[in-house]
Scaffold this motif. Structure first.
Motif, PDB file in Angstrom:
ATOM      1  N   PHE A  72       5.317  -3.741   4.320  1.00  0.00           N
ATOM      2  CA  PHE A  72       4.544  -4.836   4.913  1.00  0.00           C
ATOM      3  C   PHE A  72       4.692  -4.858   6.435  1.00  0.00           C
ATOM      4  O   PHE A  72       3.698  -4.958   7.175  1.00  0.00           O
ATOM      5  N   CYS A 121       1.675  -4.155   9.191  1.00  0.00           N
ATOM      6  CA  CYS A 121       1.358  -5.274  10.087  1.00  0.00           C
ATOM      7  C   CYS A 121       1.553  -4.876  11.542  1.00  0.00           C
ATOM      8  O   CYS A 121       0.767  -5.264  12.416  1.00  0.00           O
ATOM      9  N   ARG A 135       0.182  -6.107  -2.563  1.00  0.00           N
ATOM     10  CA  ARG A 135      -0.927  -7.070  -2.613  1.00  0.00           C
ATOM     11  C   ARG A 135      -0.572  -8.256  -3.504  1.00  0.00           C
ATOM     12  O   ARG A 135      -0.888  -9.408  -3.194  1.00  0.00           O
ATOM     13  N   ILE A 141      -2.810 -13.366   5.163  1.00  0.00           N
ATOM     14  CA  ILE A 141      -2.787 -11.910   5.338  1.00  0.00           C
ATOM     15  C   ILE A 141      -3.139 -11.252   4.014  1.00  0.00           C
ATOM     16  O   ILE A 141      -2.507 -11.536   2.991  1.00  0.00           O
ATOM     17  N   THR A 142      -4.120 -10.391   4.035  1.00  0.00           N
ATOM     18  CA  THR A 142      -4.504  -9.645   2.843  1.00  0.00           C
ATOM     19  C   THR A 142      -4.608  -8.163   3.193  1.00  0.00           C
ATOM     20  O   THR A 142      -4.798  -7.803   4.356  1.00  0.00           O
ATOM     21  N   ILE A 143      -4.465  -7.328   2.164  1.00  0.00           N
ATOM     22  CA  ILE A 143      -4.655  -5.886   2.330  1.00  0.00           C
ATOM     23  C   ILE A 143      -5.779  -5.480   1.390  1.00  0.00           C
ATOM     24  O   ILE A 143      -5.580  -5.388   0.171  1.00  0.00           O
ATOM     25  N   PRO A 145      -3.707  -4.359   7.148  1.00  0.00           N
ATOM     26  CA  PRO A 145      -3.886  -5.755   6.732  1.00  0.00           C
ATOM     27  C   PRO A 145      -4.970  -6.472   7.537  1.00  0.00           C
ATOM     28  O   PRO A 145      -5.290  -6.088   8.666  1.00  0.00           O
TER      29      PRO A 145
END
Length: 540
Positions: free
Chosen positions: A45, A49, A92, A110-112, A119
């Motif tokens: 993550f 990011c 996710r 925050i999304t992927i 992201p």
């Protein structure tokens, strides 16, 4: 087309304020309980990011994540090893869980997106919530059913408690005498409770760890090893200052050393309060190990300076009123390392339940400290130090914990990925530091056993690129604080072949004047290498 082949759109430039808010959000997510037991997913993550925040989508490909986060070799084939794709699905799910629970009040989510790894930072919207309406209704029905079950259980529990109380009343005829008279005052008890609440709550549990990034005023953050660092606190005096602009030689993670706390002055004519600062850290009664980190910004040479920064800053450090370091020069003490680390064992709080640390300017530039670390200790001896030449720590098949690579000076690392066919090696030996390098391992005064773990996975007939094969292809020396431990050491000769571990053990090693076991690996033929290092305190 695999996920690694999907083109990634470049992030748009954002104002500094928005970038700062996004960075703070990333830290909150990483420090939350959702990732508490998933350090490798947290590293995944944080990596992607950082790629988004730095506007570097090219660093968030499947191959880059595999090599940077999951320690796959640079030439590995993502089509044969789908570790990144499988872990991306879990990441996710973790993010969905965080923003549905811990982060339910976050304005930005925050999304992927599927098919990519970079992201996306987006605001919560009605459109995003609509597809979840049916799921929310189903969850509501399940919640009501659960509430009914809980209500029945609570009622049953109250009945049991009431019956127990009645039974106790019958067995204890004097029970009612313990009840205070109606006119009795409860003010003394309330006052006592208030005084307890005003005391600082200890943040260090008996079995816990506590780290302060001196001068850091933001949210807590997690380093590459998964260790949590708190913002600066419990200090009196001094001012926050930026740390070094550059770290050379490079360090594994410069996060804890980007800021520092420094005394206002070192001028002997100013009041003493301006020449020093202190930390009064509340802890539980137990034994600790204390590590002090000094990343001196004076090490950065300017355009006019022709010499290094030794003898420009001298300071003293006291623990609970007793000197730990006297006439201390952090640059000279660090030698060729970018960060100096000093460790002390048998550290206890005083009777007031606090550790008292004083940093006093002696002369030159004011006293400072970059970071402080407290970890559980063992009376009379330092806890074992085990380092594997890998980015992150792990627990081996015997249940032994190994930390990720640290305290190194120079050299490079390579990760050996066990192939589907061919020789397999234990996880401990898959990471290698090689070159002309050293490890400056900080220890307390005492006598130590050092175990060095070696394995050669390159100079073999199984490696097509190896220009040399067998014994004589890699020869090097190993010294500890200048004392020769291994001379003309040849791993393949010692192991009678490649892909075979070799362990060499040495006893009675003592730290140098800077409190370090300085292990130097000096090549003679090709590069020196090591896979893991153990340091064991010999105190009984």
């Amino acid at each position: 087309m695999g996920l690694a082949d999907v083109p990634l759109s470049r992030s748009k430039e954002v104002p500094a304020e928005a970038g700062g808010a996004r960075e703070a959000l990333v830290r909150r997510v990483a420090c939350g309980s959702t990732f508490e037991r998933s350090p490798r997913l947290r590293a995944f993550f944080l990596h992607v990011c950082q790629c988004a925040l730095d506007n570097k989508p090219e660093a968030a490909t499947e191959h880059q994540i595999g090599t940077c986060v999951y320690e796959r070799p640079p030439g590995y084939n993502p089509n044969e090893d789908n570790i990144v794709r499988s872990q991306a699905r879990l990441l996710r799910l973790k993010l969905e869980h965080y923003f549905a629970n811990e982060g339910k009040d976050e304005a930005v989510v925050i999304t992927i997106p599927k098919g990519r790894y970079l992201p996306v930072f987006g605001t919560r919207s009605e459109a995003a919530a609509a597809p979840l309406a049916g799921s929310a209704r189903a969850q509501g029905r399940r919640r009501r059913a659960l509430q009914i079950v809980i209500g029945v259980a609570v009622l049953f529990g109250l009945v049991i408690v009431w019956l127990g109380y009645q039974l106790a009343e019958k067995k204890s005829p004097d029970a009612k005498t313990s009840v205070a008279p109606a006119g009795a005052s409860a003010r003394p008890e309330a006052s006592e409770a208030s005084s307890v609440l005003r005391e600082p709550i200890p943040l260090v549990a008996g079995a816990g760890e506590f780290r302060i990034a001196a001068g850091h005023s933001g949210l807590p953050f997690v380093d590459v090893w998964g260790r949590r660092w708190e913002a600066d606190r419990y200090y009196e005096g001094g001012v926050p200052q930026p740390g070094p602009r550059h770290f050379f030689p490079p360090v594994a993670d410069d996060g804890p050393f980007k800021t520092m706390r420094e005394a206002i002055s070192a001028d002997m004519t100013v009041p003493q309060a301006q020449r020093q600062f202190r930390y009064d850290i509340p802890v539980r009664s137990a034994v600790y190990e204390l590590r002090l980190y000094f990343a001196d910004s004076l090490r950065q040479p300017d355009g006019d300076r022709k010499e290094d920064a030794q003898n420009l800053r001298h300071l003293q450090v006291n623990l609970n009123g007793h000197p730990l370091l006297v006439d201390f020069d952090p640059v000279a003490d660090a030698g060729s390392a970018a960060v100096d680390v000093r460790v002390f064992k048998d550290v206890y709080p005083t009777s007031d339940g606090k550790l008292h640390l004083e940093f006093l300017s002696t002369w030159g530039t004011p006293a400072f400290v970059s970071a402080l670390e407290l970890t559980p200790g063992t009376p009379g001896k330092l806890r074992p130090i085990r380092i594997a030449a890998r980015r992150s720590g792990f627990v081996d098949a015997d249940g032994t914990h190994w930390d990720g690579d640290n305290y190194f000076i120079e050299g490079r690392t390579t990760i050996y990925g066990n192939p589907a066919t061919g020789p397999k090696i234990p996880t401990l030996y898959t990471g290698e530091r090689h070159g002309n390098f050293s490890y400056a391992i900080p220890v307390a005064q005492g006598s130590y056993t050092v175990r060095l773990h070696f394995l050669d996975s390159f100079f073999s007939s199984l490696i097509p690129d190896a220009g040399c094969r067998g014994a004589g292809c890699r020869v090097f020396d190993v010294t500890c604080n200048g004392v020769l431990l291994l001379q003309d050491f040849d791993i393949i000769q010692a192991a009678a072949g490649a892909f075979r571990p070799v362990i060499r053990e040495f006893h009675g090693l003592r730290p140098n004047g800077q409190g370090k076991l300085l292990l130097s690996f000096s090549p003679k033929v090709n590069y020196a290498e090591v896979r893991a290092i153990e340091v064991i305190d010999e105190a009984k």
